[in-house]
Design a protein around this motif. Sequence first.
Motif, PDB file in Angstrom:
ATOM      1  N   HIS A  89       0.862  -1.186   0.000  1.00  0.00           N
ATOM      2  CA  HIS A  89       0.000   0.000   0.000  1.00  0.00           C
ATOM      3  C   HIS A  89       0.901   1.240   0.000  1.00  0.00           C
ATOM      4  CE1 HIS A  89      -3.323  -2.692   0.883  1.00  0.00           C
ATOM      5  NE2 HIS A  89      -2.577  -3.220   1.837  1.00  0.00           N
ATOM      6  N   PRO A  90       1.456   1.598  -1.160  1.00  0.00           N
ATOM      7  CA  PRO A  90       2.468   2.663  -1.185  1.00  0.00           C
ATOM      8  C   PRO A  90       1.972   4.009  -0.659  1.00  0.00           C
ATOM      9  CG  PRO A  90       1.985   1.866  -3.416  1.00  0.00           C
ATOM     10  CD  PRO A  90       1.232   1.014  -2.459  1.00  0.00           C
ATOM     11  N   GLU A  91       0.768   4.414  -1.019  1.00  0.00           N
ATOM     12  CA  GLU A  91       0.280   5.729  -0.583  1.00  0.00           C
ATOM     13  C   GLU A  91       0.131   5.780   0.933  1.00  0.00           C
ATOM     14  OE1 GLU A  91      -1.485   3.865  -2.882  1.00  0.00           O
ATOM     15  OE2 GLU A  91      -0.733   4.840  -4.691  1.00  0.00           O
ATOM     16  N   ALA A  92      -0.449   4.740   1.516  1.00  0.00           N
ATOM     17  CA  ALA A  92      -0.649   4.709   2.967  1.00  0.00           C
ATOM     18  C   ALA A  92       0.685   4.621   3.699  1.00  0.00           C
ATOM     19  CB  ALA A  92      -1.554   3.546   3.353  1.00  0.00           C
ATOM     20  N   THR A  93       1.612   3.810   3.187  1.00  0.00           N
ATOM     21  CA  THR A  93       2.927   3.679   3.822  1.00  0.00           C
ATOM     22  C   THR A  93       3.675   5.000   3.778  1.00  0.00           C
ATOM     23  OG1 THR A  93       3.015   1.343   3.218  1.00  0.00           O
ATOM     24  CG2 THR A  93       5.109   2.397   3.801  1.00  0.00           C
ATOM     25  N   LEU A  94       3.642   5.666   2.635  1.00  0.00           N
ATOM     26  CA  LEU A  94       4.299   6.972   2.529  1.00  0.00           C
ATOM     27  C   LEU A  94       3.654   7.987   3.458  1.00  0.00           C
ATOM     28  CD1 LEU A  94       5.012   7.188  -1.292  1.00  0.00           C
ATOM     29  CD2 LEU A  94       6.664   6.980   0.569  1.00  0.00           C
ATOM     30  N   ALA A  95       2.342   7.935   3.612  1.00  0.00           N
ATOM     31  CA  ALA A  95       1.654   8.856   4.519  1.00  0.00           C
ATOM     32  C   ALA A  95       2.113   8.642   5.961  1.00  0.00           C
ATOM     33  CB  ALA A  95       0.141   8.689   4.402  1.00  0.00           C
ATOM     34  N   VAL A  96       2.292   7.383   6.374  1.00  0.00           N
ATOM     35  CA  VAL A  96       2.771   7.091   7.727  1.00  0.00           C
ATOM     36  C   VAL A  96       4.193   7.617   7.896  1.00  0.00           C
ATOM     37  CG1 VAL A  96       3.457   5.246   9.324  1.00  0.00           C
ATOM     38  CG2 VAL A  96       1.267   5.121   8.135  1.00  0.00           C
ATOM     39  N   LEU A  97       5.057   7.355   6.922  1.00  0.00           N
ATOM     40  CA  LEU A  97       6.445   7.824   7.011  1.00  0.00           C
ATOM     41  C   LEU A  97       6.518   9.345   7.025  1.00  0.00           C
ATOM     42  CD1 LEU A  97       8.199   5.253   4.645  1.00  0.00           C
ATOM     43  CD2 LEU A  97       8.181   5.278   7.148  1.00  0.00           C
ATOM     44  N   GLU A  98       5.704  10.004   6.202  1.00  0.00           N
ATOM     45  CA  GLU A  98       5.680  11.476   6.186  1.00  0.00           C
ATOM     46  C   GLU A  98       5.155  12.025   7.505  1.00  0.00           C
ATOM     47  OE1 GLU A  98       3.344  12.274   2.707  1.00  0.00           O
ATOM     48  OE2 GLU A  98       5.002  11.769   1.355  1.00  0.00           O
ATOM     49  N   SER A  99       4.130  11.395   8.070  1.00  0.00           N
ATOM     50  CA  SER A  99       3.613  11.830   9.372  1.00  0.00           C
ATOM     51  C   SER A  99       4.664  11.663  10.455  1.00  0.00           C
ATOM     52  CB  SER A  99       2.356  11.041   9.730  1.00  0.00           C
ATOM     53  OG  SER A  99       1.304  11.366   8.854  1.00  0.00           O
ATOM     54  N   ALA A 100       5.403  10.562  10.408  1.00  0.00           N
ATOM     55  CA  ALA A 100       6.472  10.337  11.386  1.00  0.00           C
ATOM     56  C   ALA A 100       7.543  11.412  11.268  1.00  0.00           C
ATOM     57  CB  ALA A 100       7.079   8.950  11.199  1.00  0.00           C
ATOM     58  N   GLU A 101       7.930  11.750  10.040  1.00  0.00           N
ATOM     59  CA  GLU A 101       8.927  12.805   9.848  1.00  0.00           C
ATOM     60  C   GLU A 101       8.425  14.141  10.377  1.00  0.00           C
ATOM     61  OE1 GLU A 101      10.212  12.902   5.773  1.00  0.00           O
ATOM     62  OE2 GLU A 101      10.950  10.843   5.859  1.00  0.00           O
ATOM     63  N   ARG A 102       7.151  14.431  10.148  1.00  0.00           N
ATOM     64  CA  ARG A 102       6.565  15.678  10.635  1.00  0.00           C
ATOM     65  C   ARG A 102       6.558  15.697  12.166  1.00  0.00           C
ATOM     66  NH1 ARG A 102       2.695  15.556   7.366  1.00  0.00           N
ATOM     67  NH2 ARG A 102       1.124  14.547   8.649  1.00  0.00           N
ATOM     68  N   LEU A 103       6.158  14.594  12.793  1.00  0.00           N
ATOM     69  CA  LEU A 103       6.143  14.520  14.248  1.00  0.00           C
ATOM     70  C   LEU A 103       7.551  14.628  14.816  1.00  0.00           C
ATOM     71  CD1 LEU A 103       4.512  14.180  16.826  1.00  0.00           C
ATOM     72  CD2 LEU A 103       4.617  11.704  16.476  1.00  0.00           C
ATOM     73  N   LEU A 104       8.512  13.975  14.178  1.00  0.00           N
ATOM     74  CA  LEU A 104       9.899  14.066  14.637  1.00  0.00           C
ATOM     75  C   LEU A 104      10.423  15.494  14.549  1.00  0.00           C
ATOM     76  CD1 LEU A 104      11.363  10.786  13.134  1.00  0.00           C
ATOM     77  CD2 LEU A 104      11.111  11.340  15.566  1.00  0.00           C
ATOM     78  N   SER A 105      10.044  16.214  13.506  1.00  0.00           N
ATOM     79  CA  SER A 105      10.502  17.602  13.398  1.00  0.00           C
ATOM     80  C   SER A 105       9.881  18.465  14.492  1.00  0.00           C
ATOM     81  CB  SER A 105      10.200  18.171  12.013  1.00  0.00           C
ATOM     82  OG  SER A 105       8.819  18.407  11.847  1.00  0.00           O
ATOM     83  N   LEU A 106       8.673  18.124  14.928  1.00  0.00           N
ATOM     84  CA  LEU A 106       8.016  18.889  15.996  1.00  0.00           C
ATOM     85  C   LEU A 106       8.596  18.583  17.367  1.00  0.00           C
ATOM     86  CD1 LEU A 106       4.307  18.545  14.808  1.00  0.00           C
ATOM     87  CD2 LEU A 106       5.729  20.610  14.740  1.00  0.00           C
ATOM     88  N   THR A 107       9.064  17.356  17.574  1.00  0.00           N
ATOM     89  CA  THR A 107       9.592  16.971  18.889  1.00  0.00           C
ATOM     90  C   THR A 107      11.082  17.252  19.034  1.00  0.00           C
ATOM     91  OG1 THR A 107      10.020  14.696  18.200  1.00  0.00           O
ATOM     92  CG2 THR A 107       7.868  15.153  19.196  1.00  0.00           C
ATOM     93  N   GLY A 108      11.721  17.637  17.952  1.00  0.00           N
ATOM     94  CA  GLY A 108      13.148  17.925  18.024  1.00  0.00           C
ATOM     95  C   GLY A 108      13.937  16.701  18.434  1.00  0.00           C
ATOM     96  N   ASP A 109      14.792  16.855  19.426  1.00  0.00           N
ATOM     97  CA  ASP A 109      15.655  15.765  19.875  1.00  0.00           C
ATOM     98  C   ASP A 109      15.008  14.886  20.942  1.00  0.00           C
ATOM     99  OD1 ASP A 109      17.719  16.553  18.204  1.00  0.00           O
ATOM    100  OD2 ASP A 109      18.628  17.853  19.726  1.00  0.00           O
ATOM    101  N   ALA A 110      13.764  15.153  21.308  1.00  0.00           N
ATOM    102  CA  ALA A 110      13.146  14.438  22.423  1.00  0.00           C
ATOM    103  C   ALA A 110      13.141  12.924  22.205  1.00  0.00           C
ATOM    104  CB  ALA A 110      11.726  14.944  22.669  1.00  0.00           C
ATOM    105  N   VAL A 111      12.791  12.462  21.025  1.00  0.00           N
ATOM    106  CA  VAL A 111      12.733  11.024  20.773  1.00  0.00           C
ATOM    107  C   VAL A 111      14.130  10.418  20.832  1.00  0.00           C
ATOM    108  CG1 VAL A 111      12.127   9.256  19.088  1.00  0.00           C
ATOM    109  CG2 VAL A 111      10.607  11.194  19.445  1.00  0.00           C
ATOM    110  N   ALA A 112      15.095  11.068  20.221  1.00  0.00           N
ATOM    111  CA  ALA A 112      16.462  10.546  20.220  1.00  0.00           C
ATOM    112  C   ALA A 112      17.046  10.524  21.628  1.00  0.00           C
ATOM    113  CB  ALA A 112      17.346  11.378  19.300  1.00  0.00           C
TER     114      ALA A 112
END
Length: 134
Positions: A89-112
């Motif tokens: 499901h390429p569109e759905a998988t890409l949407a999840v990966l893009e959402s993860a990148e967006r969330l990571l950019s919002l949390t900064g270094d918190a996850v790492a």
Amino acid sequence: MAMIEAGSDTVPDEAAAMAVAACLFHGFSDPSRLAILRHLALGEHRVVDLTGHLGLAQSTVSKHLACLRDCGLVESRPEGRASMFSLTHPEATLAVLESAERLLSLTGDAVALCPVYGVDGSAMHTSVPAGLAS
């Protein structure tokens, strides 16, 4: 998420839904699997292509592709003696990966920096493959 029919009412079974969601995210939890998914977003690849692009051993790529296939995230088709792998499901998988990148950019270094799941946390036992490092 998962819904269970209870008589005439549709009642969400939250515990079951969360368990299934956790299984999905476990499929995304390994840096090598994420790198494989990112490469498959570009189109079909053979195992040998992925090993070359990612610098991973053939057995490692095959193991992760089997996991991703078992999770329903990738599929394969025979081509000669090889198999061509692609996103199910390429569109759905890409949407999840893009959402993860967006969330990571919002949390900064918190996850790492998370003491449990962060880069230096005890739950993280793998290194980031060259194809995933930014």
